[in-house]
Design an enzyme around this catalytic site. Structure first.
Site, PDB file in Angstrom:
ATOM      1  N   SER A   1       0.838  -1.197   0.000  1.00 13.01           N
ATOM      2  CA  SER A   1       0.000   0.000   0.000  1.00 13.01           C
ATOM      3  C   SER A   1       0.871   1.244   0.000  1.00 13.01           C
ATOM      4  O   SER A   1       2.089   1.177   0.239  1.00 13.01           O
ATOM      5  CB  SER A   1      -0.905   0.018   1.233  1.00 13.01           C
ATOM      6  OG  SER A   1      -0.106   0.170   2.404  1.00 13.01           O
TER       7      SER A   1
ATOM      8  N   ASP B   1      -1.412  -1.714  -3.915  1.00 14.90           N
ATOM      9  CA  ASP B   1      -2.779  -1.811  -3.410  1.00 14.90           C
ATOM     10  C   ASP B   1      -3.356  -0.413  -3.212  1.00 14.90           C
ATOM     11  O   ASP B   1      -2.769   0.425  -2.535  1.00 14.90           O
ATOM     12  CB  ASP B   1      -2.762  -2.579  -2.075  1.00 14.90           C
ATOM     13  CG  ASP B   1      -4.144  -2.940  -1.587  1.00 14.90           C
ATOM     14  OD1 ASP B   1      -5.070  -3.039  -2.410  1.00 14.90           O
ATOM     15  OD2 ASP B   1      -4.295  -3.160  -0.363  1.00 14.90           O
ATOM     16  N   HIS B   2      -4.484  -0.143  -3.812  1.00 13.05           N
ATOM     17  CA  HIS B   2      -5.212   1.112  -3.666  1.00 13.05           C
ATOM     18  C   HIS B   2      -4.386   2.349  -4.035  1.00 13.05           C
ATOM     19  O   HIS B   2      -4.348   3.329  -3.274  1.00 13.05           O
ATOM     20  CB  HIS B   2      -5.763   1.263  -2.238  1.00 13.05           C
ATOM     21  CG  HIS B   2      -6.980   0.423  -1.993  1.00 13.05           C
ATOM     22  ND1 HIS B   2      -8.206   0.696  -2.566  1.00 13.05           N
ATOM     23  CD2 HIS B   2      -7.162  -0.699  -1.267  1.00 13.05           C
ATOM     24  CE1 HIS B   2      -9.080  -0.218  -2.195  1.00 13.05           C
ATOM     25  NE2 HIS B   2      -8.471  -1.087  -1.411  1.00 13.05           N
TER      26      HIS B   2
ATOM     27  N   GLY C   1     -10.616  -3.449   6.931  1.00 14.03           N
ATOM     28  CA  GLY C   1     -10.328  -3.294   8.346  1.00 14.03           C
ATOM     29  C   GLY C   1     -10.892  -4.419   9.193  1.00 14.03           C
ATOM     30  O   GLY C   1     -11.697  -5.232   8.748  1.00 14.03           O
TER      31      GLY C   1
ATOM     32  N   HIS D   1     -11.617  -7.274  -2.419  1.00 15.61           N
ATOM     33  CA  HIS D   1     -10.881  -6.605  -1.350  1.00 15.61           C
ATOM     34  C   HIS D   1     -11.588  -6.854  -0.020  1.00 15.61           C
ATOM     35  O   HIS D   1     -12.729  -7.300   0.024  1.00 15.61           O
ATOM     36  CB  HIS D   1     -10.818  -5.098  -1.613  1.00 15.61           C
ATOM     37  CG  HIS D   1      -9.847  -4.708  -2.672  1.00 15.61           C
ATOM     38  ND1 HIS D   1      -8.741  -3.925  -2.426  1.00 15.61           N
ATOM     39  CD2 HIS D   1      -9.811  -4.996  -3.993  1.00 15.61           C
ATOM     40  CE1 HIS D   1      -8.069  -3.738  -3.553  1.00 15.61           C
ATOM     41  NE2 HIS D   1      -8.701  -4.383  -4.523  1.00 15.61           N
TER      42      HIS D   1
ATOM     43  N   ALA E   1     -11.240  -9.050   2.365  1.00 14.06           N
ATOM     44  CA  ALA E   1     -11.732 -10.424   2.466  1.00 14.06           C
ATOM     45  C   ALA E   1     -11.117 -11.214   3.610  1.00 14.06           C
ATOM     46  O   ALA E   1     -11.129 -12.441   3.589  1.00 14.06           O
ATOM     47  CB  ALA E   1     -11.506 -11.152   1.143  1.00 14.06           C
ATOM     48  N   SER E   2     -10.586 -10.537   4.618  1.00 18.44           N
ATOM     49  CA  SER E   2     -10.123 -11.265   5.807  1.00 18.44           C
ATOM     50  C   SER E   2     -11.320 -11.834   6.553  1.00 18.44           C
ATOM     51  O   SER E   2     -12.418 -11.273   6.526  1.00 18.44           O
ATOM     52  CB  SER E   2      -9.327 -10.340   6.732  1.00 18.44           C
ATOM     53  OG  SER E   2      -8.036 -10.087   6.204  1.00 18.44           O
TER      54      SER E   2
ATOM     55  N   ASN F   1      -7.908 -10.517  -1.500  1.00 19.25           N
ATOM     56  CA  ASN F   1      -6.982  -9.732  -0.693  1.00 19.25           C
ATOM     57  C   ASN F   1      -7.125 -10.064   0.790  1.00 19.25           C
ATOM     58  O   ASN F   1      -8.239 -10.099   1.322  1.00 19.25           O
ATOM     59  CB  ASN F   1      -7.259  -8.238  -0.877  1.00 19.25           C
ATOM     60  CG  ASN F   1      -6.879  -7.735  -2.247  1.00 19.25           C
ATOM     61  OD1 ASN F   1      -6.618  -8.512  -3.154  1.00 19.25           O
ATOM     62  ND2 ASN F   1      -6.862  -6.421  -2.414  1.00 19.25           N
TER      63      ASN F   1
ATOM     64  N   ASP G   1      -5.376  -8.932   4.505  1.00 18.49           N
ATOM     65  CA  ASP G   1      -4.460  -8.067   5.252  1.00 18.49           C
ATOM     66  C   ASP G   1      -4.770  -8.103   6.739  1.00 18.49           C
ATOM     67  O   ASP G   1      -3.912  -8.402   7.567  1.00 18.49           O
ATOM     68  CB  ASP G   1      -4.546  -6.633   4.727  1.00 18.49           C
ATOM     69  CG  ASP G   1      -3.567  -5.687   5.410  1.00 18.49           C
ATOM     70  OD1 ASP G   1      -2.622  -6.169   6.067  1.00 18.49           O
ATOM     71  OD2 ASP G   1      -3.732  -4.452   5.292  1.00 18.49           O
TER      72      ASP G   1
END
Length: 309
Positions: free
Chosen positions: A50, A82-83, A181, A211, A213-214, A254, A256
Site C-alpha cells: 500500500s 494496493d489502492h 479493516g 478486497h 476479504a479477511s 486480498n 491483510d
C-alpha cells in the site's frame, strides 16, 4: 525467477476455479511468513504494497526483501500496488519495478474513474505492467482508505462492461459485501453472489478481485482481547463464502487484517507472558510463525491455489 505479472496466474485460476492470495506486506517478518508458507505448499503469490507501507518501510527496502524472497523460494511472485489513488503514485511504482498496480478511482464519478483508470492503463501497458481497476466502494478503514457505511456502494453490473472496454483494465475489484479493516461487521458479512453472478455473465473469463476479504480469525481476536485489546464483536467474511467466490469469477482475494491480527495477538501474548524480555527476535519470531500458519491455512483451505505455482 524474475517477478511476474498476474496475467498467467489469473488465467489458470479462472480455468481452475481457485483464487490467488494477495497478501499485504509491511516488513521483513511479514514477507518471510507469507513466502515461507507459499513455498511449503507450492503456491503462486501476489505481494501487495500500500501507499502507507511504502512510506513506512521505503520502496527500495521492500523491493529488496521481495527479491530475496524470490531467490529463497523460486516461486512466481507478482508485486502489486494496493489502492493507488493517483496517476503519479502508480507511475512511481511502475517505474520502481512493480509488475501490477491498482488504480482506485472508485471515489470519483463514473466518467472520472474511467479517465483516470485509462491514463494509468496506457502508461502501465507500455511498460508491460498490468492494472486493476475498481467499481463500487467498500466500507471500512485500511491505511489511507476510509469509506463510511453511508458512502459504501455495491458494484453496478450495468457499468462493468463499459468500464472494462473503455479503460482496458486487466482485472476488476468489485464491492459485493466485503469491507476493509478488522472492525467491520456487527454481524458476519453476507456476500451478494447475485451481483457476482451477473458480473461474471457480462464479463465471461474476466478476472474479478475481492478486497476486504479477511475472515477476522476468532482465535486472534480473542488473544488480543485477553491481553489488553478492545475488539468486541469483530467479524469478517465467512471462509465458505470466500471458497464459493473463488470457484466463480474471483481470481484474486486480498488478505491483510488477518495477518495484522495474528501478528499483534502473538506479540501481545508474548509480552504478557514475558514482560521483562526486550529482544525483538524473541517476539517477532513467533509472530512470523503465526503469519506463516495463517497464510498456509488460507492457501490450502480457502483459496485452493496450493500446488499451482
Amino acid at each position: 525467477m524474475p517477478l511476474v505479472t498476474s496475467t498467467e496466474m489469473f488465467k489458470k485460476a479462472y480455468e481452475g476455479k481457485y483464487a490467488i492470495g494477495a497478501f499485504n506486506v509491511n516488513n521483513m517478518e511479514i514477507i518471510q511468513g507469507i513466502t515461507e508458507a507459499a513455498k511449503e505448499v507450492n503456491a503462486p503469490l501476489i505481494l501487495q504494497v500500500s501507499a502507507g507501507a511504502r512510506k513506512y518501510a521505503n520502496h527500495t527496502y521492500l523491493m529488496k526483501l521481495i527479491e530475496a524472497a524470490i531467490e529463497e523460494t523460486g516461486l512466481p511472485i507478482c508485486v502489486h500496488l494496493d489502492h493507488g489513488d493517483t496517476f503519479e503514485l502508480c507511475k512511481s511504482c511502475i517505474d520502481g519495478g512493480f509488475t501490477s498496480v491498482m488504480i482506485d478511482g472508485s471515489h470519483h464519478p463514473f466518467e472520472e474513474n474511467i479517465k483516470l483508470t485509462k491514463q494509468v492503463v496506457d502508461y502501465a501497458h507500455s511498460k508491460g505492467v498490468v492494472v486493476e481497476g475498481e467499481l463500487g466502494r467498500l466500507a471500512g478503514i485500511e491505511d489511507d482508505v476510509n469509506v463510511s457505511d453511508a458512502d459504501a456502494a455495491f458494484t453496478d453490473p450495468d457499468q462493468v462492461e463499459e468500464f472494462v472496454q473503455r479503460t482496458g483494465v486487466d482485472s476488476l475489484a468489485i464491492a459485493i459485501g466485503t469491507s476493509h479493516g478488522a472492525f467491520k461487521f456487527k454481524g458476519e458479512a453476507k456476500l451478494r453472489f447475485d451481483i457476482l453472478e451477473e458480473i461474471e455473465r457480462r464479463l465471461p473469463g474476466f478476472p474479478i478481485v475481492l478486497h476486504g476479504a479477511s475472515s477476522v480469525m476468532p482465535e486472534y481476536v480473542e488473544m488480543i482481547n485477553k491481553f489488553g485489546g478492545q475488539m468486541p464483536g469483530a467479524k469478517g467474511v465467512p471462509e465458505d463464502m470466500l471458497r464459493k467466490a473463488a470457484s466463480m469469477a474471483v481470481c484474486k482475494i486480498n488478505i491483510d487484517s488477518d495477518l495484522r491480527l495474528a501478528l499483534t495477538g502473538t506479540i501481545r501474548k508474548y509480552f504478557a507472558e514475558n514482560p521483562s524480555h526486550f529482544d525483538p527476535r524473541q517476539y517477532l519470531g513467533p509472530a512470523r510463525t503465526a503469519i506463516k500458519e495463517i497464510v498456509k491455512h488460507k492457501i490450502v483451505n480457502v483459496l485452493g491455489c496450493d500446488g499451482k505455482a
